[in-house]
Design a protein around this motif. Structure first.
Motif, PDB file in Angstrom:
ATOM      1  N   LYS A  54      71.450  16.307  19.392  1.00 56.35           N
ATOM      2  CA  LYS A  54      70.604  15.320  20.068  1.00 56.35           C
ATOM      3  C   LYS A  54      70.922  13.924  19.529  1.00 56.35           C
ATOM      4  O   LYS A  54      71.317  13.805  18.364  1.00 56.35           O
ATOM      5  CB  LYS A  54      69.152  15.663  19.705  1.00 56.35           C
ATOM      6  N   VAL A  55      70.749  12.918  20.334  1.00 55.17           N
ATOM      7  CA  VAL A  55      70.915  11.552  19.830  1.00 55.17           C
ATOM      8  C   VAL A  55      69.827  10.669  20.432  1.00 55.17           C
ATOM      9  O   VAL A  55      69.418  10.866  21.582  1.00 55.17           O
ATOM     10  CB  VAL A  55      72.333  11.015  20.145  1.00 55.17           C
ATOM     11  N   ARG A  65      69.824   7.692  15.781  1.00 52.34           N
ATOM     12  CA  ARG A  65      69.621   8.920  15.017  1.00 52.34           C
ATOM     13  C   ARG A  65      70.391  10.044  15.675  1.00 52.34           C
ATOM     14  O   ARG A  65      70.271  10.266  16.883  1.00 52.34           O
ATOM     15  CB  ARG A  65      68.129   9.250  14.964  1.00 52.34           C
ATOM     16  N   GLU A  67      71.083  14.088  15.567  1.00 56.66           N
ATOM     17  CA  GLU A  67      70.647  15.373  15.031  1.00 56.66           C
ATOM     18  C   GLU A  67      71.795  16.361  15.212  1.00 56.66           C
ATOM     19  O   GLU A  67      72.351  16.490  16.303  1.00 56.66           O
ATOM     20  CB  GLU A  67      69.413  15.847  15.800  1.00 56.66           C
ATOM     21  N   TRP A  68      72.163  17.004  14.105  1.00 54.49           N
ATOM     22  CA  TRP A  68      73.309  17.909  14.121  1.00 54.49           C
ATOM     23  C   TRP A  68      72.880  19.319  14.475  1.00 54.49           C
ATOM     24  O   TRP A  68      71.702  19.658  14.368  1.00 54.49           O
ATOM     25  CB  TRP A  68      74.020  17.872  12.755  1.00 54.49           C
ATOM     26  N   SER A  72      70.248  19.143  10.530  1.00 59.13           N
ATOM     27  CA  SER A  72      70.259  17.947   9.684  1.00 59.13           C
ATOM     28  C   SER A  72      70.398  16.699  10.573  1.00 59.13           C
ATOM     29  O   SER A  72      70.727  16.799  11.752  1.00 59.13           O
ATOM     30  CB  SER A  72      71.416  18.024   8.686  1.00 59.13           C
ATOM     31  N   GLU A  73      70.146  15.547   9.989  1.00 64.46           N
ATOM     32  CA  GLU A  73      70.228  14.319  10.780  1.00 64.46           C
ATOM     33  C   GLU A  73      70.946  13.210  10.019  1.00 64.46           C
ATOM     34  O   GLU A  73      71.040  13.235   8.790  1.00 64.46           O
ATOM     35  CB  GLU A  73      68.821  13.839  11.154  1.00 64.46           C
ATOM     36  N   SER A  74      71.470  12.261  10.775  1.00 62.74           N
ATOM     37  CA  SER A  74      72.083  11.061  10.192  1.00 62.74           C
ATOM     38  C   SER A  74      71.562   9.863  10.968  1.00 62.74           C
ATOM     39  O   SER A  74      71.353   9.956  12.173  1.00 62.74           O
ATOM     40  CB  SER A  74      73.608  11.107  10.331  1.00 62.74           C
ATOM     41  N   ARG A  75      71.392   8.754  10.239  1.00 62.66           N
ATOM     42  CA  ARG A  75      70.932   7.524  10.901  1.00 62.66           C
ATOM     43  C   ARG A  75      71.967   6.429  10.732  1.00 62.66           C
ATOM     44  O   ARG A  75      72.398   6.142   9.606  1.00 62.66           O
ATOM     45  CB  ARG A  75      69.606   7.064  10.299  1.00 62.66           C
ATOM     46  N   CYS A 143      78.337   9.307   7.470  1.00 64.48           N
ATOM     47  CA  CYS A 143      76.877   9.371   7.341  1.00 64.48           C
ATOM     48  C   CYS A 143      76.444   8.536   6.129  1.00 64.48           C
ATOM     49  O   CYS A 143      77.113   8.510   5.107  1.00 64.48           O
ATOM     50  CB  CYS A 143      76.464  10.835   7.167  1.00 64.48           C
TER      51      CYS A 143
END
Ligand code: NM2
Ligand code: AKG
Ligand code: FE2
Ligand code: ZN
Length: 428
Positions: A54-55, A65, A67-68, A72-75, A143
């Motif tokens: 998701k983004v 943001r 979402e993997w 997990s997530e990265s911003r 990330c």
């Protein structure tokens, strides 16, 4: 997985996934960037092949943001995303360099639209309708989380540093292997980075081997002592190294603003009596001094010491420089030792009342360098080449009897640039 970062190996057979600069333009020659990156090193391994779930835009569009698939997530800050647009207008792929000018970057930029394509990339439309795409793998590596940055740092700068004392197991590799086997060359440079010293054995006992070794990974650095120089007893020596005297622990060329990172000393002839070599880990000893006498450490890490070298050799020279004995990073850890007692100038540009405390501090450092638990002694044999990190390891030699004949002969050289990445200030 390995990749070539700054230097090429001529005829390299480095595992190929990211070998990027071996090819056509410089065939048969080694390339060298005057940078501080390693020859070859591992790329990231953990972050491969993770899809995007998701983004979304966050913080009124200032962040994206991701979402993997694993939850997990990265911003990612939008200004960074816009700055790093990979389209041909913004990025010159052939140079792997940014074309976008900072003057054309809006630091307050927000996304207009953001979407995932096929779980493999995200696409962004910016307010001016410029469109950017970013691959999942590319994003994951970059990330901004503490862990991801630590992993990237590890891969880019090989920060592992093994301190040693008299217990040093002097790393050794056959010269021939390093010359002709890429894996051995890689091992040589990684060990040089981690330990600070590697002995190459079995070179021919004649001049010229250092030029070959230098060309293997880059090229040699020319100084006023010549492209290579001969360490032997000389009449009217223009350097204390060119006598039969003892050389106390020193680094080479503190008189140069940017002293050579890597030195080579090749033994061509060795005297029967005396002439032993000594080395000591300057980073280790600096840490000991800091613990033992913080005041002395403070003096050596802050006092600008004058160095001078004047003479005639490859050319006439008159060089002058100020250096701190111990250069430190932002955490106060040693990153470069600049100490040669022979070329330390008689001129000393500090207030008179600070002079004696400076000498006391220097003496304490020198005592620690020379303590039996810190120094390592060995004797070079003809055909040995010692290679060492001249920013970290101090070296010296015992005196030897003078003779009308040349009884001891080393050829020395310095490497241009530096295959050893320096990033101590970035690591814990
Ligand atoms: C060996 N030599 C003469 C090229 C350099 C010696 C180290 C120094 O003077 O800093
Ligand atoms: O003679 C040796 O073993 C070392 C020489 C040296 O340190 C130098 O030439 O700078
Ligand atoms: Fe030296
Ligand atoms: Zn673009």
């Amino acid at each position: 997985m390995w990749r070539v970062v700054a230097y090429t190996l001529p005829r390299a057979k480095v595992p190929r996934s990211r070998v990027c600069c071996l090819q056509p333009a410089q065939k048969g020659r080694s390339l060298l960037a005057g940078t501080t990156a390693p020859l070859v090193h591992a790329t990231q391994s953990l972050s491969m092949n993770l899809g995007i779930q998701k983004v979304e835009a966050l913080d009124t569009g200032h962040f994206v943001r991701v979402e993997w698939e694993d939850g997990s997530e990265s911003r990612y800050p939008c200004v960074w995303l816009r700055d790093n647009c990979q389209c041909p207008q913004c990025f010159l792929r052939s140079a792997k360099a940014r074309r976008l000018l900072i003057e054309d970057l809006d630091v307050n930029i927000v996304v207009k639209e953001v979407a995932v394509a096929d779980r493999r990339k995200i696409s962004i439309t910016w307010p001016d309708e410029h469109a950017s795409e970013y691959e999942a793998e590319w994003l994951k590596k970059r990330c901004f989380s503490e862990e991801a940055r630590a992993e990237m740092r590890e891969n880019l700068f090989l920060p592992e540093c093994q301190h040693w004392g008299s217990d040093l197991q002097l790393p050794k590799l056959p010269f021939e292997e390093v010359m002709y086997n890429d894996e051995s060359t890689y091992k040589w440079l990684c060990t040089l980075k981690r330990v600070g010293i590697v002995l190459l054995t079995g070179a021919a006992a004649r001049q010229g081997e250092l030029v070959k070794l230098g060309h293997r990974i880059g090229f040699l650095r020319l100084t006023f002592y010549g492209p290579t120089w001969q360490v032997q007893d000389k009449a009217d020596a223009n350097n204390v190294a060119y006598t039969t005297g003892k050389l106390c622990f020193h680094t080479d060329y503190p008189v140069l603003q940017h002293p050579p990172g890597v030195q080579f000393l090749h033994c061509i002839k060795q005297t029967a009596a005396g002439g032993e070599s000594q080395v000591v880990d300057g980073f280790h000893v600096s840490r000991m001094l800091k613990k033992q006498n913080p005041q002395a450490y403070q003096i050596l890490t802050s006092t600008a010491v004058d160095y001078t070298d004047i003479g005639v050799d490859f050319c006439d020279f008159a060089v002058q420089c100020k250096q701190r004995i111990i250069d430190v990073d932002s955490r106060g850890e040693a990153v470069r030792i600049n100490y040669n007692n022979a070329t330390r100038d008689t001129v000393f540009d500090i207030p008179a009342e600070k002079v004696r405390p400076f000498y006391a501090a220097l003496k304490e450092f020198d005592d620690l360098l020379n303590s039996a638990e810190h120094k390592f002694t060995y004797k070079l044999k003809p055909g040995d080449i010692v290679t060492f990190d001249n920013w970290r390891v101090l070296h010296g030699r015992q005196s030897f009897p003078s003779d009308s004949e040349v009884t001891r002969h080393l050829e020395g050289a310095e490497l241009m640039g530096c295959p050893l990445p320096r990033a101590a200030s970035l690591t814990k």
